[in-house]
Write an enzyme that holds these catalytic residues in place. Sequence first.
Site, PDB file in Angstrom:
ATOM      1  N   ALA A   1       0.836  -1.196   0.000  1.00 55.25           N
ATOM      2  CA  ALA A   1       0.000   0.000   0.000  1.00 55.25           C
ATOM      3  C   ALA A   1       0.870   1.245   0.000  1.00 55.25           C
ATOM      4  O   ALA A   1       1.974   1.246   0.553  1.00 55.25           O
ATOM      5  CB  ALA A   1      -0.912   0.008   1.233  1.00 55.25           C
ATOM      6  N   ASP A   2       0.368   2.286  -0.630  1.00 57.65           N
ATOM      7  CA  ASP A   2       1.051   3.568  -0.571  1.00 57.65           C
ATOM      8  C   ASP A   2       0.020   4.675  -0.735  1.00 57.65           C
ATOM      9  O   ASP A   2      -1.052   4.464  -1.306  1.00 57.65           O
ATOM     10  CB  ASP A   2       2.122   3.704  -1.650  1.00 57.65           C
ATOM     11  CG  ASP A   2       3.099   4.831  -1.322  1.00 57.65           C
ATOM     12  OD1 ASP A   2       3.958   4.619  -0.449  1.00 57.65           O
ATOM     13  OD2 ASP A   2       2.962   5.925  -1.894  1.00 57.65           O
ATOM     14  N   GLN A   3       0.361   5.828  -0.201  1.00 54.91           N
ATOM     15  CA  GLN A   3      -0.541   6.972  -0.273  1.00 54.91           C
ATOM     16  C   GLN A   3       0.247   8.213  -0.649  1.00 54.91           C
ATOM     17  O   GLN A   3       1.359   8.429  -0.152  1.00 54.91           O
ATOM     18  CB  GLN A   3      -1.229   7.180   1.080  1.00 54.91           C
ATOM     19  CG  GLN A   3      -2.267   8.290   1.080  1.00 54.91           C
ATOM     20  CD  GLN A   3      -2.889   8.462   2.449  1.00 54.91           C
ATOM     21  OE1 GLN A   3      -2.180   8.693   3.430  1.00 54.91           O
ATOM     22  NE2 GLN A   3      -4.187   8.332   2.541  1.00 54.91           N
TER      23      GLN A   3
END
Length: 198
Positions: A74-76
């Site tokens: 996951a990344d934001q």
Amino acid sequence: MTTGFTLASQSAARKAILKGAGVAFDAESPRVDEAAIKTRLLTDGASPLQVACALAEAKAVEVSARTSGLVLGADQTLDLDGRLFDKPVSLDDLQAQLRELRGREHVLHAALAAARGGQVVWRYEGRAVLAVRSFSDAFLEDYLTAEGEMAQACVGGYRLEGLGAQLFERIEGDYFTILGLPLLPVLDLLRREGLAAA
């Protein structure tokens, strides 16, 4: 004992989201140079969304190459008019970032990628639009005093689950997307993969 599902992250927020939903998982730190990947992508003209997607995939692929089962990366990224913002590195940086966001809308992109055996098998992109209110300088000073280091750990310089909620006048999007792990698509994936009760 392994669960068959690994989160490629040591993020306290992401782990808390999964635990809160009753998901059994292991957590592994991805061995990727996020800064180098991000720099290369931005040099090549990648958008904040493309950066988030590439980093989520890199994390999932790296961990899945050395563990068994399904791995979630996951990344934001924070996108202000097409410009990517990083986590603030100091209180001065945090203050400057919040002043720049004040009175404006920005987008949070939350990218997910699931991999098995070093190959991506699933992708998801979440998006939330946040309108920051025109808060006073006095409020900002109080906020920095109260949140300080905790806010620095967040890409936007705020924790929506804490005092950061007071920075906003309007939010369009999923709460879990804002926290950095769109939960409902993950739960759907786990059910389809036989890793959660259907």
